[in-house]
Structures are given as structure tokens and as C-alpha cells.
Design a protein around this motif. Structure first.
Motif, PDB file in Angstrom:
ATOM      1  N   VAL A  75       5.482  -5.645   9.540  1.00 19.97           N
ATOM      2  CA  VAL A  75       6.891  -5.366   9.232  1.00 19.97           C
ATOM      3  C   VAL A  75       7.076  -5.247   7.721  1.00 19.97           C
ATOM      4  N   ALA A  76       6.360  -6.085   6.969  1.00 18.36           N
ATOM      5  CA  ALA A  76       6.440  -5.995   5.508  1.00 18.36           C
ATOM      6  C   ALA A  76       5.923  -4.642   5.018  1.00 18.36           C
ATOM      7  N   VAL A  77       4.878  -4.110   5.671  1.00 17.04           N
ATOM      8  CA  VAL A  77       4.374  -2.776   5.332  1.00 17.04           C
ATOM      9  C   VAL A  77       5.451  -1.725   5.596  1.00 17.04           C
ATOM     10  N   LEU A  78       6.174  -1.870   6.711  1.00 19.34           N
ATOM     11  CA  LEU A  78       7.259  -0.941   7.010  1.00 19.34           C
ATOM     12  C   LEU A  78       8.343  -1.001   5.929  1.00 19.34           C
ATOM     13  N   VAL A  79       8.711  -2.214   5.503  1.00 18.51           N
ATOM     14  CA  VAL A  79       9.697  -2.350   4.434  1.00 18.51           C
ATOM     15  C   VAL A  79       9.190  -1.672   3.166  1.00 18.51           C
ATOM     16  N   ALA A  80       7.904  -1.885   2.852  1.00 21.90           N
ATOM     17  CA  ALA A  80       7.335  -1.266   1.655  1.00 21.90           C
ATOM     18  C   ALA A  80       7.305   0.251   1.777  1.00 21.90           C
ATOM     19  N   PHE A  81       7.015   0.774   2.991  1.00 23.45           N
ATOM     20  CA  PHE A  81       7.011   2.225   3.203  1.00 23.45           C
ATOM     21  C   PHE A  81       8.396   2.818   2.942  1.00 23.45           C
ATOM     22  N   LEU A  82       9.425   2.174   3.494  1.00 25.95           N
ATOM     23  CA  LEU A  82      10.789   2.673   3.292  1.00 25.95           C
ATOM     24  C   LEU A  82      11.229   2.509   1.843  1.00 25.95           C
ATOM     25  N   SER A  83      10.830   1.409   1.208  1.00 30.30           N
ATOM     26  CA  SER A  83      11.162   1.198  -0.192  1.00 30.30           C
ATOM     27  C   SER A  83      10.470   2.231  -1.077  1.00 30.30           C
TER      28      SER A  83
ATOM     29  N   LEU B 239       0.798  -1.232   0.000  1.00 32.90           N
ATOM     30  CA  LEU B 239       0.000   0.000   0.000  1.00 32.90           C
ATOM     31  C   LEU B 239       0.830   1.281   0.000  1.00 32.90           C
ATOM     32  N   PRO B 240       1.951   1.344   0.730  1.00 30.74           N
ATOM     33  CA  PRO B 240       2.726   2.593   0.703  1.00 30.74           C
ATOM     34  C   PRO B 240       3.129   3.042  -0.700  1.00 30.74           C
ATOM     35  N   TYR B 241       3.280   2.100  -1.630  1.00 27.67           N
ATOM     36  CA  TYR B 241       3.643   2.496  -2.988  1.00 27.67           C
ATOM     37  C   TYR B 241       2.548   3.331  -3.647  1.00 27.67           C
ATOM     38  N   THR B 242       1.289   3.127  -3.243  1.00 27.13           N
ATOM     39  CA  THR B 242       0.185   3.868  -3.857  1.00 27.13           C
ATOM     40  C   THR B 242      -0.114   5.177  -3.135  1.00 27.13           C
ATOM     41  N   PHE B 243       0.504   5.407  -1.970  1.00 27.90           N
ATOM     42  CA  PHE B 243       0.241   6.637  -1.217  1.00 27.90           C
ATOM     43  C   PHE B 243       1.505   7.464  -0.990  1.00 27.90           C
ATOM     44  N   LYS B 244       2.596   7.116  -1.666  1.00 27.39           N
ATOM     45  CA  LYS B 244       3.861   7.784  -1.388  1.00 27.39           C
ATOM     46  C   LYS B 244       3.848   9.258  -1.761  1.00 27.39           C
TER      47      LYS B 244
ATOM     48  N   GLY C  78      20.836  12.829   0.702  1.00 28.94           N
ATOM     49  CA  GLY C  78      20.588  12.653   2.127  1.00 28.94           C
ATOM     50  C   GLY C  78      19.420  11.720   2.394  1.00 28.94           C
ATOM     51  N   TRP C  79      18.313  11.938   1.670  1.00 28.28           N
ATOM     52  CA  TRP C  79      17.153  11.058   1.848  1.00 28.28           C
ATOM     53  C   TRP C  79      17.471   9.638   1.389  1.00 28.28           C
ATOM     54  N   LEU C  80      18.276   9.502   0.343  1.00 31.25           N
ATOM     55  CA  LEU C  80      18.637   8.158  -0.119  1.00 31.25           C
ATOM     56  C   LEU C  80      19.381   7.371   0.954  1.00 31.25           C
ATOM     57  N   VAL C  81      20.396   7.993   1.531  1.00 29.29           N
ATOM     58  CA  VAL C  81      21.182   7.296   2.550  1.00 29.29           C
ATOM     59  C   VAL C  81      20.304   6.919   3.743  1.00 29.29           C
ATOM     60  N   LEU C  82      19.454   7.838   4.181  1.00 30.28           N
ATOM     61  CA  LEU C  82      18.592   7.565   5.331  1.00 30.28           C
ATOM     62  C   LEU C  82      17.645   6.397   5.057  1.00 30.28           C
ATOM     63  N   THR C  83      16.955   6.415   3.911  1.00 34.71           N
ATOM     64  CA  THR C  83      15.988   5.350   3.626  1.00 34.71           C
ATOM     65  C   THR C  83      16.679   4.009   3.402  1.00 34.71           C
ATOM     66  N   GLN C  84      17.860   4.008   2.814  1.00 36.50           N
ATOM     67  CA  GLN C  84      18.535   2.739   2.548  1.00 36.50           C
ATOM     68  C   GLN C  84      19.054   2.092   3.823  1.00 36.50           C
ATOM     69  N   LEU C  85      19.560   2.884   4.757  1.00 32.28           N
ATOM     70  CA  LEU C  85      19.977   2.317   6.048  1.00 32.28           C
ATOM     71  C   LEU C  85      18.771   1.815   6.847  1.00 32.28           C
ATOM     72  N   ALA C  86      17.672   2.563   6.798  1.00 36.42           N
ATOM     73  CA  ALA C  86      16.453   2.124   7.492  1.00 36.42           C
ATOM     74  C   ALA C  86      15.912   0.841   6.864  1.00 36.42           C
ATOM     75  N   LEU C  87      16.016   0.724   5.544  1.00 35.38           N
ATOM     76  CA  LEU C  87      15.588  -0.509   4.877  1.00 35.38           C
ATOM     77  C   LEU C  87      16.396  -1.710   5.351  1.00 35.38           C
ATOM     78  N   ALA C  88      17.683  -1.542   5.500  1.00 35.09           N
ATOM     79  CA  ALA C  88      18.527  -2.638   5.978  1.00 35.09           C
ATOM     80  C   ALA C  88      18.051  -3.116   7.352  1.00 35.09           C
ATOM     81  N   ALA C  89      17.755  -2.176   8.241  1.00 36.45           N
ATOM     82  CA  ALA C  89      17.286  -2.553   9.579  1.00 36.45           C
ATOM     83  C   ALA C  89      15.934  -3.252   9.518  1.00 36.45           C
TER      84      ALA C  89
END
Length: 531
Positions: A121-129, A65-70, A90-101
Motif C-alpha cells: 500500500v505504501a508503494v501505491l501511495v508513492a506511485f500516486l505521489s 521506487l516509483p519516484y525513480t521510475f516515474k 486534470g491529472w492533478l485532481v485525479l492523482t490527489q483524490l486517488a492519494l486521499a483514498a
């Protein structure tokens, strides 16, 4: 006859700077594609191996769902700049490190014993992606000149598909108990988290800065409050929908089920689908009202800028429809091949995810090259027809089954990072169908991404591309629940006929939009790069 500006540029030899831009776009495409498969087809394979039913897998596609509301939080990425690395990096580095976690967290959660937690948790991964995609799409659109968008889109698809070969193809070979390396799915997700850390390092040190057009007058405090207001409205909509949606849906569906021989569990899934539709119908207008009431200016300004274009609403409708048939057929591809057709994980991994994705890359590169000659409108039309026709291959496979066409045997190998312990037979019908579908999909994707980039205003690139790509994601995310219930209700052959018919409205619409689409081919706008 003098060629138009957009065409003339395509005949010039590529400079070193242009090659560098294409390389950057390819690397960013890889970073974008890696987490998408981990909440899409790779996750479906994990769930299929665990024995989860097709309808439930379909509903779990809603983790995307996050892909449709980004586009709701994309304005904050347009408005705010993280210190040190610039607005995009800056946003790239932040989101990519958060994705790893988040991927490490997902690996530690069981999809069967803790299904709800796993989905969250999968929704969180999708939100960060999705957040990473906002920045990547904006950076790519700002980076490429108009004449480079077709080939640039192809390079982005190349990187994207290479990542999906890793996370959605080689991973399936790794986890095959008899053929692969004996990996578990949690181990795969841990490895992908490490790859995202490497991507963050590259984003911090290897990407050039861009000069951006200033975002017009907007107060930071108002943007934050506007986003929080929209977030609160969406949360309220979800709570109300969960409480009132199911009982209302049961009342509405009861007359349809009266005297029906449909199994009760399947009736319940159709009712759940109706409740989902009611929730969307309530929540989306509520969020739009909150954005206007809170004067979320960066969002509203970006939307006003987009809708000031002639035919903007028609373009949005076309964006939803163009890939609809393609994603409808592909939304449950992995369960279809693993459960209905009973192919092994290694065979699916080799054919659908490795050979197939390489063919998609070939299709994307071929599509980008052909676009230099065809132009945008003709490429969208021709590639769209090929996408529609390719869906009939899955209908043929569902009707005739495996073993109809002679196949081949892939010998055992050990390349260090992936291996097959035993020679793997590959069904000829599967290979033919996957080849046709992936070549057509790759060409269609290249043309489609170039089309999206052509619609963006650089002042609001993140907001506008997020809006457009969010609409493009509607099919991939929202079709899943309907596809799962429909496949269980009417069977796979009829399901693939429906997916073929779903591609027809976009082609009819494109025919009537040929004038406005052709006008996008000649945009001479070029970015300014700060070396």
C-alpha cells in the motif's frame, strides 16, 4: 558592461502576475511534500515506534521506487489530456483524490502484523505521489520564466517544507504518548487524506490554465501499448529477479563471508542487498529494450530531445551525485534520533521536523535570493560544499552523544491543532546539528531545483523533468537499503563519515562542468499564460 538577459530580468520589480505564479508554485509544493513524508520519515517514525530494526527500515525505503521510475509513465501525462480541466490540472485532481483514498487504506493496514501488505500500500501511495509530482514539476516549469526559476524554486521548497512540517513534524508531536494530543498513526494518515482532498479542490478551481507547445506526431494507441510493454517488461524482471536473484547472490557473497565473524542475520541482509542490485541490473535494460521495441514514441522523443543537449549524460550523472551525501546522511535520520540517540518523539518532532524544517525554508529562501547574485554554477558549488560539511555534525553527535552542549526548554503550549502537555527539554547538540544541516540542505535544494528546470524542453516538460527528478531520487530511494545494512555493520559514527565522503564526487564534477552550467543561466525562454 551590459548584463546578460537572464540576469537583467532578475533586477526588475515583481509584477502581480509573477507574485501569483509564485503563490501557485508554493501551494503545489505543499501538495507535493505532504505524501512524501508519509512514505518517508513519518513512516520511519511509525516503524521505529513499532520496534522494527534499522536494516528492515532501510529496506522499506524501497517503497519509494516509483519516484525513480516515474519517467516511464510521465509521457502519458504529456500526451493525454483529461476532459474538462486541461492537461495539467486534470491529472492533478485525479492523482490527489486517488492519494486521499490510498492514505485511508494505508491507515487501515498494520505495519507489523501485515508488513508485506503495508509495504504494498505504501508503494501505491508513492506511485500516486510520484505521478502528482510529474504534473507539478511540469506545470511549475511551464509556468515560470527563466529569470523566475531561482526564486520560484525557493517558493516551491517553502510549500514543500511546510507540508513536511505538518506530516513529518507536527504529526510526531500528535502521536507522542506523554506530550502530544494522543493521536494514533492511523488517525494521522486519515487526517492527511482529508488534506489531499482539499488540495484536489484547489487544483480544480484555483490554478490557471497554460498554453502548451504541441507534442510532435505520436499515435495515442502506440503510446499506451509502449507503456504497457515497458510495464510488462518490468513485471517480468521483478519475477525473474525474485526467483534467481537470491541464489545467485548467495553464491557471489559466500567467498566474502568465509571465515567472517559477522552475525548470520547481518550476512543475510548483505545478501539481500546483492540480490537487489542484480535485479536492478537485469530489469532496467529489459525495460529499455521493451520501450524501443514497442516504439514508445513520446518517451523516446522526450529522451532524444534531452540527450540532444551538449553534456546531457554528464548532467544526469551530476544529478544523481549532487544530493547523494545529503540523502545518505538523512536516509535513516529518524531511526538514528529515536533509537540510537533515544530522543523522544516530541523532541524529534519539535527540533528535527518543526524547527529544522523552518530552517530549511529559511535556507531555501536565502538560497533563492543569493542565486540572483551568485548565478547557478556558483550557487550549486557553494551550497554543495555547505551540504557536505553539515554531515559532519551528525558524526559529532554520534560520537559525543547528548548533553554536551547546553540546550533549552520549550514551554508547554496548546495551539489547538498541536500542543505540548509538558515543557520539553531540547538538547543543544541536536539543535545545532539540525540547524546547520537544514540551512545547508534548503539552499542546496533551491539551487538544484532551479538547475533541473533549466534543462527542460517545454514540449516534453513532464517527461524530461520526471526523468531528471527520477535520477535525483535515486539517492533517496536506493541508498536506504545500503544505509541500513551499513549502519548496522560499521556503526553510526563511521556511517556519517561515509555520507560526508559521498558528497565529494559531485563537487569535483561540478568544477569541470562550470562552462555548460553557466550557459544555463542565460536562457531567456518564458512561458505563455492563457488568462
Amino acid at each position: 558592461m551590459t548584463p546578460p538577459a537572464g540576469r537583467a530580468a532578475s533586477n526588475r520589480p515583481l509584477s502581480a502576475q509573477a507574485l501569483h505564479r509564485f503563490a501557485v508554485v508554493m501551494v503545489l509544493g505543499f501538495a507535493s511534500g505532504l505524501p512524501l513524508a508519509l512514505t518517508g520519515q513519518a513512516m520511519q517514525a511509525w516503524l521505529s515506534v513499532e520496534g522494527v530494526d534499522v536494516a528492515t527500515i532501510g529496506f522499506l525505503s524501497l517503497v519509494g521506487l516509483p519516484y525513480t521510475f516515474k519517467f516511464l509513465w510521465a509521457p502519458l501525462m504529456d500526451r493525454f489530456e483529461l476532459p474538462g480541466l486541461g492537461r495539467r490540472r486534470g491529472w492533478l485532481v485525479l492523482t490527489q483524490l486517488a492519494l486521499a483514498a490510498a492514505l485511508v487504506w494505508m491507515a487501515a493496514t498494520s505495519p507489523t502484523c501485515a508488513t508485506r501488505n503495508f509495504a504494498l500500500v505504501a508503494v501505491l501511495v508513492a506511485f500516486l505521489s510520484a505521478s502528482q509530482d510529474v504534473v507539478i514539476d511540469a506545470y511549475r516549469t511551464d509556468l515560470l520564466a527563466a529569470s523566475e526559476r531561482g526564486l520560484g524554486a525557493s517558493m516551491g521548497v517553502l510549500g514543500y517544507r511546510l507540508a513536511m512540517i505538518l506530516s513529518g513534524g507536527i504529526a510526531l508531536i500528535w502521536v507522542d504518548p506523554t506530550q502530544g494530543g494522543g493521536w494514533t498513526w492511523p488517525a494521522v494518515y486519515h487526517f492527511m487524506a482529508g488534506v489531499m482532498v482539499v488540495a484536489a479542490v484547489l487544483s480544480a478551481f484555483a490554478l490557471p490554465r497554460l498554453q502548451h507547445a504541441a507534442v510532435p506526431g505520436s499515435v495515442a494507441r502506440r503510446d499506451v501499448l509502449g507503456f504497457l510493454a515497458v510495464l510488462a517488461a518490468v513485471a517480468l524482471g521483478v519475477v525473474v529477479s525474485e526467483r534467481l536473484g537470491p541464489p545467485i547472490a548467495r553464491v557471489l557473497m559466500a567467498p566474502l563471508f568465509a571465515g567472517s565473524t559477522m552475525a548470520l542475520p547481518l550476512q543475510g541482509k548483505w545478501t539481500d542487498l546483492m540480490a537487489l542490485v542484480l535485479g536492478i541490473a537485469f530489469t532496467l535494460p529489459l525495460g529499455a529494450w521493451a520501450a524501443r521495441a514497442a516504439r514508445f514514441e513520446t518517451l523516446l522523443g522526450g529522451l532524444r530531445s534531452y540527450f540532444s543537449q551538449t553534456g546531457a549524460a554528464a548532467f544526469l550523472a551530476f544529478i544523481v551525485l549532487y544530493k547523494l551525501g545529503d540523502v545518505f546522511a538523512g536516509s535513516l535520520m529518524t531511526p538514528f534520533l529515536l533509537q540510537a540517540m533515544a530522543y523522544s518523539s516530541a523532541e524529534v518532532g519539535v527540533v528535527n521536523k518543526v524547527i529544522g524544517l523552518w530552517l530549511t525554508i529559511g535556507g531555501a529562501l536565502l538560497g533563492g535570493a543569493l542565486m540572483l547574485r551568485l548565478g547557478l554554477w556558483r550557487a550549486l558549488m557553494i551550497f554543495g560544499v555547505l551540504q557536505m560539511a553539515s554531515n559532519l555534525g551528525f558524526w559529532w553527535l554520534a560520537v559525543n552523544g547528548r548533553g554536551v552542549l547546553p540546550g533549552l526548554t520549550i514551554p508547554a503550549f496548546d495551539w489547538g491543532f498541536v500542543k505540548l502537555i509538558h515543557a520539553t527539554p531540547v538538547d543543544g547538540g541536536l539543535l545545532l546539528v539540525i540547524a546547520c544541516e537544514n540551512l545547508a540542505s534548503g539552499m542546496g535544494t533551491a539551487a538544484f531545483v532551479a538547475f533541473l528546470m533549466s534543462l527542460c524542453n517545454q514540449r516534453f516538460t513532464a517527461t524530461q523533468f520526471a526523468l531528471l527528478s527520477a535520477f535525483a531520487s535515486v539517492g533517496r530511494v536506493w541508498v536506504g537499503p545500503l544505509a541500513g545494512v551499513l549502519a548496522e555493520s560499521i556503526g553510526w559514527p563511521a556511517f556519517f563519515i561515509v555520507s560526508t565522503l559521498a558528497a565529494w564526487p559531485a563537487l569535483v564534477m561540478l568544477w569541470f562542468m562550470r562552462g555548460p552550467v553557466r550557459a544555463l543561466e542565460y536562457d531567456p525562454t518564458a512561458p505563455v499564460v492563457d488568462d
